[in-house]
Motif scaffolding. Structure first.
Motif, PDB file in Angstrom:
ATOM      1  N   ASN A  70      38.972   7.791 -69.341  1.00  0.00           N
ATOM      2  CA  ASN A  70      39.316   7.580 -68.045  1.00  0.00           C
ATOM      3  C   ASN A  70      38.914   8.771 -67.033  1.00  0.00           C
ATOM      4  O   ASN A  70      38.977   9.872 -67.732  1.00  0.00           O
ATOM      5  N   ALA A  71      38.469   8.376 -65.780  1.00  0.00           N
ATOM      6  CA  ALA A  71      38.391   9.580 -64.922  1.00  0.00           C
ATOM      7  C   ALA A  71      39.656  10.239 -64.427  1.00  0.00           C
ATOM      8  O   ALA A  71      40.853   9.607 -64.854  1.00  0.00           O
ATOM      9  N   TRP A  72      39.523  11.194 -63.759  1.00  0.00           N
ATOM     10  CA  TRP A  72      40.557  12.230 -63.385  1.00  0.00           C
ATOM     11  C   TRP A  72      41.784  11.457 -62.768  1.00  0.00           C
ATOM     12  O   TRP A  72      42.735  11.469 -62.665  1.00  0.00           O
ATOM     13  N   ASP A  73      41.101  10.542 -61.777  1.00  0.00           N
ATOM     14  CA  ASP A  73      42.052   9.881 -60.984  1.00  0.00           C
ATOM     15  C   ASP A  73      43.015   8.750 -61.594  1.00  0.00           C
ATOM     16  O   ASP A  73      44.051   8.616 -61.419  1.00  0.00           O
ATOM     17  N   LYS A  74      42.155   8.439 -62.786  1.00  0.00           N
ATOM     18  CA  LYS A  74      42.983   7.349 -63.556  1.00  0.00           C
ATOM     19  C   LYS A  74      44.093   8.144 -64.571  1.00  0.00           C
ATOM     20  O   LYS A  74      45.288   7.897 -64.794  1.00  0.00           O
ATOM     21  N   ILE A  75      43.641   9.268 -65.043  1.00  0.00           N
ATOM     22  CA  ILE A  75      44.566  10.131 -65.937  1.00  0.00           C
ATOM     23  C   ILE A  75      45.773  10.573 -64.995  1.00  0.00           C
ATOM     24  O   ILE A  75      47.112  10.386 -65.334  1.00  0.00           O
ATOM     25  N   ILE A  76      45.546  10.991 -63.912  1.00  0.00           N
ATOM     26  CA  ILE A  76      46.803  11.126 -63.035  1.00  0.00           C
ATOM     27  C   ILE A  76      47.758  10.128 -62.639  1.00  0.00           C
ATOM     28  O   ILE A  76      48.911  10.058 -62.592  1.00  0.00           O
ATOM     29  N   LEU A  77      46.818   8.873 -62.265  1.00  0.00           N
ATOM     30  CA  LEU A  77      47.729   7.530 -61.963  1.00  0.00           C
ATOM     31  C   LEU A  77      48.576   7.194 -63.386  1.00  0.00           C
ATOM     32  O   LEU A  77      49.661   6.789 -62.896  1.00  0.00           O
ATOM     33  N   LEU A  78      48.310   7.485 -64.589  1.00  0.00           N
ATOM     34  CA  LEU A  78      48.920   7.126 -65.778  1.00  0.00           C
ATOM     35  C   LEU A  78      50.257   7.853 -65.767  1.00  0.00           C
ATOM     36  O   LEU A  78      51.396   7.506 -66.179  1.00  0.00           O
ATOM     37  N   THR A  79      50.526   9.250 -64.697  1.00  0.00           N
ATOM     38  CA  THR A  79      51.432   9.920 -64.973  1.00  0.00           C
ATOM     39  C   THR A  79      52.541   9.603 -63.599  1.00  0.00           C
ATOM     40  O   THR A  79      53.618  10.281 -63.542  1.00  0.00           O
ATOM     41  N   CYS A  80      51.974   8.656 -62.940  1.00  0.00           N
ATOM     42  CA  CYS A  80      52.824   8.695 -61.460  1.00  0.00           C
ATOM     43  C   CYS A  80      53.356   6.924 -61.207  1.00  0.00           C
ATOM     44  O   CYS A  80      52.552   6.348 -61.839  1.00  0.00           O
ATOM     45  N   ILE A  81      53.992   6.763 -60.249  1.00  0.00           N
ATOM     46  CA  ILE A  81      54.488   5.719 -60.179  1.00  0.00           C
ATOM     47  C   ILE A  81      53.635   4.841 -59.283  1.00  0.00           C
ATOM     48  O   ILE A  81      53.598   3.448 -59.497  1.00  0.00           O
ATOM     49  N   ASP A  82      52.789   5.299 -58.397  1.00  0.00           N
ATOM     50  CA  ASP A  82      51.866   4.692 -57.663  1.00  0.00           C
ATOM     51  C   ASP A  82      50.891   5.745 -57.038  1.00  0.00           C
ATOM     52  O   ASP A  82      50.715   6.726 -57.542  1.00  0.00           O
ATOM     53  N   GLU A  83      49.742   4.974 -56.317  1.00  0.00           N
ATOM     54  CA  GLU A  83      48.679   5.461 -55.805  1.00  0.00           C
ATOM     55  C   GLU A  83      49.086   6.770 -54.914  1.00  0.00           C
ATOM     56  O   GLU A  83      48.325   7.952 -54.995  1.00  0.00           O
ATOM     57  N   LYS A  84      50.007   6.514 -54.196  1.00  0.00           N
ATOM     58  CA  LYS A  84      50.614   7.691 -53.200  1.00  0.00           C
ATOM     59  C   LYS A  84      51.133   8.976 -53.891  1.00  0.00           C
ATOM     60  O   LYS A  84      50.555  10.059 -53.613  1.00  0.00           O
ATOM     61  N   ALA A  85      51.861   8.454 -54.750  1.00  0.00           N
ATOM     62  CA  ALA A  85      52.532   9.679 -55.928  1.00  0.00           C
ATOM     63  C   ALA A  85      51.280  10.343 -56.400  1.00  0.00           C
ATOM     64  O   ALA A  85      51.446  11.638 -56.577  1.00  0.00           O
TER      65      ALA A  85
END
Length: 122
Positions: A70-85
């Motif tokens: 997965n690209a970096w945005d999806k990796i970060i999203l895996l660790t957060c509750i939502d797109e804003k976080a």
């Protein structure tokens, strides 16, 4: 500071103006479009921009201990509750990335031993 990082500071301050909403996915798409348009215009990346494009993904995977295609945005999203976080967390991670000790960077092909090297060691 590079044009990319100056622009990212503006996006961080006013994401609605550039992305519509504060979204990590929208941010990645914006950065991809920005990179493409500069390439089409023949504008050379600065050293810091090239570093970001080349090393952020690998650094992030090592930093978060998540190894995926997965690209970096999806990796970060895996660790957060939502797109804003995830959007907010990106800027925290970006600061860490910029301030990192580059001598500690691991080449992507050296991050995990190959099967040949593993077999030789056994």
């Amino acid at each position: 500071m590079s044009a990319l990082f100056n622009l990212l500071e503006k996006i961080k301050t006013n994401p609605g103006l550039y992305l519509g909403i504060a979204s990590i996915s929208n941010l990645r798409m914006f950065i991809l479009g920005y990179r493409f348009s500069r390439s089409e215009l023949g504008i050379t990346n600065t050293e810091t921009e090239s570093d970001f494009y080349k090393n952020f993904q690998t650094w992030l995977q090592n930093r978060l201990s998540i190894h995926t295609v997965n690209a970096w945005d999806k990796i970060i999203l895996l660790t957060c509750i939502d797109e804003k976080a995830a959007f907010d967390y990106f800027f925290q991670l970006l600061d860490e990335f910029i301030q990192r000790d580059k001598s500690q960077d691991i080449e992507p092909n050296l991050a995990e031993p190959s099967s040949k090297n593993s077999q030789k060691a056994a």
